[in-house]
Design a protein around this motif. Structure first.
Motif, PDB file in Angstrom:
ATOM      1  N   UNK A 137       0.860  -1.180   0.000  1.00  0.00           N
ATOM      2  CA  UNK A 137       0.000   0.000   0.000  1.00  0.00           C
ATOM      3  C   UNK A 137       0.896   1.231   0.000  1.00  0.00           C
ATOM      4  N   UNK A 138       0.624   2.176  -0.923  1.00  0.00           N
ATOM      5  CA  UNK A 138       1.443   3.394  -0.929  1.00  0.00           C
ATOM      6  C   UNK A 138       0.782   4.470  -0.077  1.00  0.00           C
ATOM      7  N   UNK A 139       1.419   5.619  -0.002  1.00  0.00           N
ATOM      8  CA  UNK A 139       0.950   6.701   0.861  1.00  0.00           C
ATOM      9  C   UNK A 139      -0.448   7.199   0.485  1.00  0.00           C
ATOM     10  N   UNK A 140      -0.845   7.042  -0.789  1.00  0.00           N
ATOM     11  CA  UNK A 140      -2.169   7.499  -1.217  1.00  0.00           C
ATOM     12  C   UNK A 140      -3.255   6.471  -0.910  1.00  0.00           C
ATOM     13  N   UNK A 141      -2.851   5.273  -0.472  1.00  0.00           N
ATOM     14  CA  UNK A 141      -3.820   4.226  -0.171  1.00  0.00           C
ATOM     15  C   UNK A 141      -4.006   3.227  -1.300  1.00  0.00           C
ATOM     16  N   UNK A 142      -3.336   3.436  -2.436  1.00  0.00           N
ATOM     17  CA  UNK A 142      -3.428   2.479  -3.538  1.00  0.00           C
ATOM     18  C   UNK A 142      -2.772   1.166  -3.109  1.00  0.00           C
ATOM     19  N   UNK A 143      -3.396   0.047  -3.510  1.00  0.00           N
ATOM     20  CA  UNK A 143      -2.882  -1.263  -3.119  1.00  0.00           C
ATOM     21  C   UNK A 143      -2.572  -2.106  -4.347  1.00  0.00           C
ATOM     22  N   UNK A 144      -1.578  -2.930  -4.215  1.00  0.00           N
ATOM     23  CA  UNK A 144      -1.250  -3.914  -5.245  1.00  0.00           C
ATOM     24  C   UNK A 144      -1.087  -5.261  -4.548  1.00  0.00           C
ATOM     25  N   UNK A 145      -1.672  -6.292  -5.146  1.00  0.00           N
ATOM     26  CA  UNK A 145      -1.586  -7.640  -4.577  1.00  0.00           C
ATOM     27  C   UNK A 145      -1.047  -8.595  -5.627  1.00  0.00           C
ATOM     28  N   UNK A 146      -0.222  -9.519  -5.178  1.00  0.00           N
ATOM     29  CA  UNK A 146       0.286 -10.572  -6.052  1.00  0.00           C
ATOM     30  C   UNK A 146       0.370 -11.864  -5.252  1.00  0.00           C
ATOM     31  N   UNK A 147       0.159 -12.966  -5.938  1.00  0.00           N
ATOM     32  CA  UNK A 147       0.334 -14.295  -5.356  1.00  0.00           C
ATOM     33  C   UNK A 147       1.167 -15.100  -6.344  1.00  0.00           C
TER      34      UNK A 147
END
Length: 82
Positions: free
Chosen positions: A46-56
């Motif tokens: 999660x970056x400072x702006x709240x954007x999230x990235x997920x990977x498996x």
């Protein structure tokens, strides 16, 4: 990462191997420590702006001649796959 077995001394780092030698214990070859391993890795950032990235990912390691390992990604999921 999680290893659900007894420790394999031959896979230990140099500091641990040196400590074992100083304690009079010499690691012996262990075929179990050189076997194929498959692990699952989940990452969420999660970056400072709240954007999230997920990977498996499902990753495999397998020993090769000469003492090294080869790795391969067996599965890779992007956020739209969740």
């Amino acid at each position: 990462m999680y290893w659900d077995a007894d420790p394999v001394a031959l896979l230990a780092g140099p500091v641990v191997r040196q400590a074992l030698a100083m304690a009079g214990q010499t690691p012996t070859p262990d075929d179990g420590g050189r076997s194929q391993t498959i692990v699952g890795v989940d990452v969420i950032v999660t970056d400072m702006s709240g954007a999230r990235a997920r990977r498996h990912a499902v990753v495999m390691t397998q020993p090769v001649d000469g003492g090294g390992f080869t790795t391969g990604i067996l599965q890779w999921n992007h956020p739209e796959d969740y």
